[in-house]
Write a protein that holds these residues in place. Structure first.
Motif, PDB file in Angstrom:
ATOM      1  N   GLY A   7      -2.127   8.215  -9.664  1.00  0.00           N
ATOM      2  CA  GLY A   7      -1.073   7.378  -8.914  1.00  0.00           C
ATOM      3  C   GLY A   7      -1.304   7.466  -7.398  1.00  0.00           C
ATOM      4  N   THR A   8      -2.263   8.270  -6.959  1.00  0.00           N
ATOM      5  CA  THR A   8      -2.518   8.166  -5.509  1.00  0.00           C
ATOM      6  C   THR A   8      -4.113   7.373  -5.009  1.00  0.00           C
ATOM      7  OG1 THR A   8      -1.894  10.416  -5.480  1.00  0.00           O
ATOM      8  CG2 THR A   8      -3.081   9.960  -3.717  1.00  0.00           C
ATOM      9  N   PRO A   9      -3.643   6.619  -4.240  1.00  0.00           N
ATOM     10  CA  PRO A   9      -5.018   5.608  -3.736  1.00  0.00           C
ATOM     11  C   PRO A   9      -6.014   6.510  -3.186  1.00  0.00           C
ATOM     12  CG  PRO A   9      -2.858   4.394  -3.326  1.00  0.00           C
ATOM     13  CD  PRO A   9      -2.481   5.964  -3.525  1.00  0.00           C
ATOM     14  N   SER A  10      -7.040   5.971  -3.098  1.00  0.00           N
ATOM     15  CA  SER A  10      -8.262   7.009  -2.725  1.00  0.00           C
ATOM     16  C   SER A  10      -8.480   6.884  -1.157  1.00  0.00           C
ATOM     17  CB  SER A  10      -9.562   6.658  -3.329  1.00  0.00           C
ATOM     18  OG  SER A  10      -9.884   5.177  -3.136  1.00  0.00           O
ATOM     19  N   ASP A  11      -7.932   5.883  -0.473  1.00  0.00           N
ATOM     20  CA  ASP A  11      -8.077   5.460   0.979  1.00  0.00           C
ATOM     21  C   ASP A  11      -6.945   5.688   1.780  1.00  0.00           C
ATOM     22  OD1 ASP A  11      -6.519   3.518  -0.324  1.00  0.00           O
ATOM     23  OD2 ASP A  11      -7.930   1.810   0.736  1.00  0.00           O
TER      24      ASP A  11
END
Length: 435
Positions: A48-52
């Motif tokens: 659930g966490t974007p990489s950027d």
């Protein structure tokens, strides 16, 4: 699941000696809990966490002599690293269990901090608002204060052999008396003096019925809670509501920042810029821990709670000590009630204790009737409650209802024994009749 092993005995030990060798117990529960924490982080936080994106933590409050800038961290990388830590802790706990070696308590703290940090990083990922760590910790401490007073009341009473279900009523009556007297006298300090008297009065009723008349202590506690809820509700609806200016005005206690200490980054605003009630918590826990295990009073208190007949044979007045300790415990809980009104700068409200007496009781059980462990449990409950408040403020996507449920879910697990096997004082809840 648990395993036991016997420590080796000297070659000359008798069979009886070998049979009574000390057994060391280990449990799989820490391994299971650590593994579940790692799985939640891996299956929920990581996907659930974007990489950027980043999560920004705020460690300053503006009053420190050294200003700490906001700390941005890469969200996904941080969560992955913390997940590895949680998985490693689960493996280590399993290896310790296989070797029949118990885990140090600091491992629980490490895993808890790692999981909470991963959760905060997850909910703050990519948001314009920061995670205010000082506000989070200071609010957690404030919400823990009534729980600490209540759990210390429970420790004093139950170490003496009397179950104190009436902590809820003692907190509520202490809050009522503090608000009423402070408003009438125009001083929060006067109200603070009234709170332990009110709590002690409820404790005296509990002692009278439970010790003198040997009524079932759980039933007496529940009845007293109901009585205090009804009495304070009636007086609130009539006396206080009819003339709020005289009987229910806010009379907050002033903050008393400790010079130099209050300016330490992070720790200072949380611990050393508080009201007198918070400082009393520090003193109470330290004094009670010492007195309970290092003084004659503590030895006799534990004796009447563990084996009252043996205590009686050496001249200890069992029932007298129980009565005095229950009244003392009620006074301590009354101070916790004062924090709900004059300590927090609030007027009295109907049923404003809101079940905190029962959570304090759970904190005492979770802390195994030990003051310093009960404080840690109370802080855990306070932190979980304030976490919902802070996340609602920053606009996290986590439903606030779920966060509000968290302290009560922890309470259920604690009372159910999920945290491990606990043993109350042997004579707890058992009336003593001198033969």
């Amino acid at each position: 699941m648990s395993t036991t092993t016997e420590r080796p005995t000297p070659s000359g030990a008798t069979a009886a000696g070998r049979g009574t060798a000390v057994r060391r117990r280990t449990s799989l529960k820490p391994t299971v809990v650590y593994a579940l924490a790692a799985l939640v982080s891996l299956l929920v936080f990581v996907p659930g966490t974007p990489s950027d994106v980043q999560t920004v933590f705020q460690f300053g409050s503006g009053g420190e002599f050294i200003r700490i800038p906001n700390l941005p961290v890469p969200s996904l990388v941080t969560i992955v690293l913390l997940t590895v830590v949680l998985a490693g802790a689960a493996v280590w706990a399993f290896l310790r269990h296989r070797a029949r070696r118990p885990l140090n308590a600091w491992w629980h703290v490490l895993v808890g901090v790692a999981f909470i940090t991963a959760f905060l990083t997850y909910v703050g990922a990519g948001r314009s608002s920061v995670i205010p760590m000082v506000s989070l910790l200071a609010g957690a401490l404030a919400l823990s204060v009534p729980l600490v007073f209540g759990s210390m009341s429970g420790v004093i009473c139950e170490r003496s052999g009397v179950i104190n279900i009436a902590i809820e009523g003692q907190l509520l009556f202490g809050a009522f008396a503090a608000a009423l007297v402070a408003s009438a006298a125009g001083s929060g300090w006067v109200g603070l003096l009234a709170a332990p008297v009110a709590g002690a009065a409820v404790g005296a009723l509990l002692a009278w019925f439970a010790v003198a008349y040997r009524v079932n202590q759980i039933i007496v506690g529940v009845v007293l809670n109901t009585l205090i809820i009804g009495l304070t509700g009636f007086l609130f609806s009539t006396l206080m509501s009819d003339n709020k200016a005289l009987w229910n005005t806010r009379m907050p206690l002033p903050r008393l920042p400790i010079p130099v200490l209050s300016e330490i980054p992070v720790v200072g605003p949380v611990l050393f810029d508080q009201t007198i009630l918070v400082y009393l918590v520090y003193v109470l826990v330290a004094v009670l821990q010492f007195m309970l295990f290092r003084s004659r009073w503590g030895l006799r208190t534990r004796a009447v709670g563990e084996h009252p007949k043996a205590a009686d044979t050496v001249g200890i007045k069992v029932n007298t000590r129980r009565v005095l300790n229950v009244i003392l415990g009620g006074a301590v809980a009354g101070l916790g009630g004062a924090f709900l009104t004059v300590g927090s700068g609030l007027a009295f409200g109907r049923e404003m204790s809101a079940g905190q007496g029962y959570i304090a009781l759970a904190a005492m059980i979770l802390g195994k009737w030990n003051p310093k462990l009960a404080v840690l449990a109370a802080l855990l409950f306070g932190f979980s409650k304030n976490l919902g408040n802070v996340l609602s403020t920053i606009g996290s996507g986590v439903p606030s209802e779920l966060l509000l449920m968290l302290p009560y879910v922890i309470t259920i697990f604690a009372v159910a024994g999920f945290v491990g096997r606990v043993r109350p004082p042997a004579a707890n809840g058992t009336p003593y009749t001198k033969s």
